[in-house]
Motif scaffolding. Structure first.
Motif, PDB file in Angstrom:
ATOM      1  N   ASP A   1      38.439  48.449  28.637  1.00  0.00           N
ATOM      2  CA  ASP A   1      37.997  47.227  27.977  1.00  0.00           C
ATOM      3  C   ASP A   1      39.162  46.257  27.841  1.00  0.00           C
ATOM      4  OD1 ASP A   1      35.427  48.114  27.690  1.00  0.00           O
ATOM      5  OD2 ASP A   1      35.606  48.642  25.572  1.00  0.00           O
ATOM      6  N   VAL A   2      38.925  45.025  28.220  1.00  0.00           N
ATOM      7  CA  VAL A   2      39.973  43.996  28.155  1.00  0.00           C
ATOM      8  C   VAL A   2      40.497  43.867  26.729  1.00  0.00           C
ATOM      9  CG1 VAL A   2      40.400  41.514  28.431  1.00  0.00           C
ATOM     10  CG2 VAL A   2      39.138  42.758  30.187  1.00  0.00           C
TER      11      VAL A   2
ATOM     12  N   HIS B   1      35.603  36.874  43.888  1.00  0.00           N
ATOM     13  CA  HIS B   1      35.714  38.262  44.342  1.00  0.00           C
ATOM     14  C   HIS B   1      35.873  39.284  43.223  1.00  0.00           C
ATOM     15  CE1 HIS B   1      36.207  36.545  48.339  1.00  0.00           C
ATOM     16  NE2 HIS B   1      37.184  35.796  47.869  1.00  0.00           N
ATOM     17  N   GLY B   2      36.058  38.819  42.010  1.00  0.00           N
ATOM     18  CA  GLY B   2      36.347  39.733  40.908  1.00  0.00           C
ATOM     19  C   GLY B   2      37.832  40.092  40.891  1.00  0.00           C
ATOM     20  N   VAL B   3      38.212  40.958  39.991  1.00  0.00           N
ATOM     21  CA  VAL B   3      39.615  41.389  39.877  1.00  0.00           C
ATOM     22  C   VAL B   3      39.815  42.522  40.886  1.00  0.00           C
ATOM     23  CG1 VAL B   3      41.393  42.286  38.346  1.00  0.00           C
ATOM     24  CG2 VAL B   3      39.651  40.759  37.436  1.00  0.00           C
ATOM     25  N   LEU B   4      40.544  42.230  41.951  1.00  0.00           N
ATOM     26  CA  LEU B   4      40.703  43.191  43.042  1.00  0.00           C
ATOM     27  C   LEU B   4      41.814  44.207  42.779  1.00  0.00           C
ATOM     28  CD1 LEU B   4      40.300  40.774  46.087  1.00  0.00           C
ATOM     29  CD2 LEU B   4      38.574  42.236  45.014  1.00  0.00           C
TER      30      LEU B   4
ATOM     31  N   ASN C   1      48.452  37.397  34.141  1.00  0.00           N
ATOM     32  CA  ASN C   1      47.611  36.263  34.547  1.00  0.00           C
ATOM     33  C   ASN C   1      46.175  36.697  34.778  1.00  0.00           C
ATOM     34  OD1 ASN C   1      49.699  34.165  34.647  1.00  0.00           O
ATOM     35  ND2 ASN C   1      50.552  35.421  36.291  1.00  0.00           N
ATOM     36  N   ARG C   2      45.977  37.836  35.434  1.00  0.00           N
ATOM     37  CA  ARG C   2      44.618  38.356  35.630  1.00  0.00           C
ATOM     38  C   ARG C   2      43.962  38.622  34.281  1.00  0.00           C
ATOM     39  NH1 ARG C   2      46.349  43.156  38.768  1.00  0.00           N
ATOM     40  NH2 ARG C   2      48.392  42.205  38.644  1.00  0.00           N
ATOM     41  N   TYR C   3      44.744  39.183  33.357  1.00  0.00           N
ATOM     42  CA  TYR C   3      44.228  39.476  32.015  1.00  0.00           C
ATOM     43  C   TYR C   3      43.754  38.191  31.319  1.00  0.00           C
ATOM     44  CZ  TYR C   3      44.459  40.447  27.000  1.00  0.00           C
ATOM     45  OH  TYR C   3      44.177  40.533  25.650  1.00  0.00           O
ATOM     46  N   SER C   4      44.599  37.159  31.324  1.00  0.00           N
ATOM     47  CA  SER C   4      44.224  35.917  30.623  1.00  0.00           C
ATOM     48  C   SER C   4      43.026  35.247  31.282  1.00  0.00           C
ATOM     49  CB  SER C   4      45.415  34.961  30.527  1.00  0.00           C
ATOM     50  OG  SER C   4      45.839  34.553  31.800  1.00  0.00           O
TER      51      SER C   4
ATOM     52  N   GLY D   1      35.326  35.713  30.346  1.00  0.00           N
ATOM     53  CA  GLY D   1      34.429  36.626  29.650  1.00  0.00           C
ATOM     54  C   GLY D   1      34.247  37.965  30.353  1.00  0.00           C
ATOM     55  N   ILE D   2      35.169  38.310  31.233  1.00  0.00           N
ATOM     56  CA  ILE D   2      35.117  39.618  31.891  1.00  0.00           C
ATOM     57  C   ILE D   2      35.571  40.651  30.869  1.00  0.00           C
ATOM     58  CG2 ILE D   2      36.088  41.033  33.751  1.00  0.00           C
ATOM     59  CD1 ILE D   2      36.379  38.386  35.373  1.00  0.00           C
TER      60      ILE D   2
END
Length: 143
Positions: free
Chosen positions: A2-3, A34-37, A52-55, A61-62
């Protein structure tokens, strides 16, 4: 993972300069398509790679992302891994590289002092403290 369960350590986050606005925008568009690869790399629950991917995930809202645990013994080791990993894949200016390496040097120094203090408190002796010399009592050695 979970983020919302992922933690941020400012020292790790700010070790390297942030992406430019255009780089960040490009990453956001890629994640939308593509989503978080790539998994977010965490150390003891803190982000080591993927700030950066997290933020962007938070912004979009992922709620869940793949993570991978980084097995390092200290924050200095994590910082060293970040530098090695990022210098190879990002276009970071030499002055920014030097700044990051100086932060790493200071962290290693800090951890060395902390370990030395902990050893003193535990009564751990160093070789230079004479632990390899024979026991002496009243001037006699026992060999």
């Amino acid at each position: 993972m979970d983020v919302k369960d992922i933690k941020i350590d400012d020292e790790l986050k700010n070790l390297l300069p942030p992406l430019s606005f255009d780089e960040l925008l490009g990453l956001e568009e890629d994640i939308k398509k593509h989503g978080v690869l790539d998994p977010i790399i965490v150390w003891n629950g803190f982000i080591a790679d993927g700030h950066n991917r997290y933020s962007i995930c938070r912004k979009l809202g992922i709620e869940s992302v793949d993570t991978k645990e980084l097995h390092k013994d200290s924050k200095a080791e994590v910082m060293e891994w970040i530098i090695d990993h990022q210098f190879a894949r990002r276009n970071i200016k030499k002055t920014e590289q030097i700044y990051a390496l100086e932060k790493l040097r200071k962290k290693k120094e800090e951890e060395k002092k902390t370990r030395s203090l902990a050893n003193l408190k535990r009564g751990t002796k160093k070789v230079s403290d004479g632990e390899n010399f024979p026991n002496r009592e009243n001037g006699k050695t026992y060999d």
